[in-house]
Design a protein around this motif. Structure first.
Motif, mmCIF file in Angstrom:
data_model
loop_
_atom_site.group_PDB
_atom_site.id
_atom_site.type_symbol
_atom_site.label_atom_id
_atom_site.label_comp_id
_atom_site.label_asym_id
_atom_site.label_seq_id
_atom_site.Cartn_x
_atom_site.Cartn_y
_atom_site.Cartn_z
ATOM 1 N N UNK A 1 15.438 -13.921 43.171
ATOM 2 C CA UNK A 1 16.420 -13.631 42.133
ATOM 3 C C UNK A 1 16.322 -14.669 41.017
ATOM 4 N N UNK A 2 16.089 -14.201 39.823
ATOM 5 C CA UNK A 2 16.034 -15.072 38.648
ATOM 6 C C UNK A 2 16.866 -14.436 37.537
ATOM 7 N N UNK A 3 17.734 -15.242 36.927
ATOM 8 C CA UNK A 3 18.533 -14.765 35.806
ATOM 9 C C UNK A 3 19.182 -15.945 35.117
ATOM 10 N N UNK A 4 19.755 -15.702 33.947
ATOM 11 C CA UNK A 4 20.488 -16.723 33.218
ATOM 12 C C UNK A 4 21.874 -16.187 32.882
ATOM 13 N N UNK A 5 22.875 -17.019 33.056
ATOM 14 C CA UNK A 5 24.233 -16.666 32.672
ATOM 15 C C UNK A 5 24.459 -17.110 31.241
ATOM 16 N N UNK A 6 24.826 -16.177 30.394
ATOM 17 C CA UNK A 6 24.946 -16.451 28.972
ATOM 18 C C UNK A 6 26.277 -17.130 28.653
ATOM 19 N N UNK A 7 26.201 -18.259 27.965
ATOM 20 C CA UNK A 7 27.396 -19.016 27.599
ATOM 21 C C UNK A 7 28.299 -18.185 26.673
ATOM 22 N N UNK A 8 29.608 -18.203 26.971
ATOM 23 C CA UNK A 8 30.573 -17.518 26.130
ATOM 24 C C UNK A 8 30.633 -16.015 26.319
ATOM 25 N N UNK A 9 29.973 -15.487 27.345
ATOM 26 C CA UNK A 9 29.941 -14.047 27.599
ATOM 27 C C UNK A 9 30.600 -13.718 28.942
ATOM 28 N N UNK A 10 30.932 -12.444 29.127
ATOM 29 C CA UNK A 10 31.383 -11.934 30.422
ATOM 30 C C UNK A 10 30.208 -11.244 31.088
ATOM 31 N N UNK A 11 29.758 -11.791 32.201
ATOM 32 C CA UNK A 11 28.671 -11.203 32.974
ATOM 33 C C UNK A 11 29.254 -10.616 34.255
ATOM 34 N N UNK A 12 28.944 -9.356 34.523
ATOM 35 C CA UNK A 12 29.450 -8.684 35.718
ATOM 36 C C UNK A 12 28.293 -8.294 36.631
ATOM 37 N N UNK A 13 28.467 -8.592 37.921
ATOM 38 C CA UNK A 13 27.482 -8.245 38.941
ATOM 39 C C UNK A 13 27.966 -6.994 39.656
ATOM 40 N N UNK A 14 27.143 -5.952 39.671
ATOM 41 C CA UNK A 14 27.506 -4.713 40.354
ATOM 42 C C UNK A 14 26.373 -4.311 41.295
ATOM 43 N N UNK A 15 26.684 -3.354 42.176
ATOM 44 C CA UNK A 15 25.700 -2.854 43.121
ATOM 45 C C UNK A 15 26.381 -2.377 44.388
ATOM 46 N N UNK A 16 25.676 -1.640 45.253
ATOM 47 C CA UNK A 16 26.271 -1.116 46.481
ATOM 48 C C UNK A 16 26.708 -2.235 47.424
ATOM 49 N N UNK A 17 27.544 -1.888 48.384
ATOM 50 C CA UNK A 17 27.961 -2.850 49.403
ATOM 51 C C UNK A 17 26.742 -3.434 50.114
#
Length: 256
Positions: free
Chosen positions: A20-36
């Protein structure tokens, strides 16, 4: 925050997160979704230092999370879980004040600064008039706001919410998500949250991470990530999409 090729396995066999690779953007709302079971909460717990990756790195402000001292990390990162034990005979203000612990030491405690932070957190969450109430007397939605207020009192740069709308009825779900939006827009707070409701994710997110089987399979703006094809591929559901002048894009599942 930046995640680089994270792999997590709780039992040494099943890989709960894979590359898993990603960056969380400063000043933004990041939402993680997906199945259980796809790894959403595990990913959040890596960010919170509750899970140590077998491989890869999690970085905050270009510094590996393992190199942060606990109080130093708490001044930068706060998390609210979907379920929290309610302490007995504790008032709203007292619980919120616990968010100031990362700033305390044997030699230093600024009571005026602490009170200012607590007052601000209570005001942001519309709890100022409830400050002297016992937690046990509050509704479910109010209790969730108290935990968010405690996290706000930490005055950290990044706030994470693990399924914050779970167990709340629709009124309190929307009230809480409007609060999240307000905190982001008015106070420039970077927010990461896990949601189950796809339409809520579309409406309240700047950036979406779509997960499946321990991997991020798509990420980007809501309109780019949540499509008829990705919903079919990840959830196994046929869906149609509508564009409303007030609500914007929203999804309607129609079958499997």
């Amino acid at each position: 925050m930046e995640l680089q090729k994270i792999m997590v396995s709780h039992d040494g066999k099943k890989q709960h997160l894979q590359d898993v690779s990603t960056s969380i953007q400063r000043g933004k709302i990041t939402t993680i979704i997906g199945p259980n079971g796809c790894g959403k909460s595990t990913l959040l717990n890596v960010m919170a230092r509750n899970h140590s990756p077998l491989q890869g790195k999690a970085m905050l402000d270009n510094k590996d999370l393992v190199h942060y001292k606990p109080k130093e990390f708490a001044q930068k990162f706060a998390i609210v879980y979907q379920q929290n034990d309610i302490p007995q005979d504790l008032t709203v203000e007292k619980l919120v004040s616990y968010g100031r612990i990362p700033y305390h030491s044997l030699m230093k405690k600024n009571e005026a600064e602490d009170q200012q932070a607590v007052d601000w957190a209570l005001a942001c969450t519309s709890l100022s008039e409830k400050r002297d109430c016992d937690l046990s007397a509050l509704s479910g939605g109010e209790r969730q706001r108290v935990w968010i207020a405690m996290a706000l009192a930490q005055q950290s740069e990044l706030l994470c919410l693990d399924e914050p709308t779970t167990y709340l009825d629709i009124y309190y779900q929307l009230e809480l998500l409007e609060l999240v939006k307000e905190l982001n827009e008015q106070h420039d707070l970077t927010i990461v949250m896990v949601l189950h409701d796809i339409n809520q994710a579309i409406r309240y997110s700047d950036h979406i991470l779509l997960m499946s089987a321990g991997r991020i399979v798509a990420e980007g703006a809501p309109h780019d990530v949540i499509t008829k094809q990705t919903i079919k591929d990840v959830y196994g559901v046929e869906a149609i999409f509508h564009e409303d002048t007030e609500l914007g894009l929203y999804m309607v599942p129609i079958g499997i």
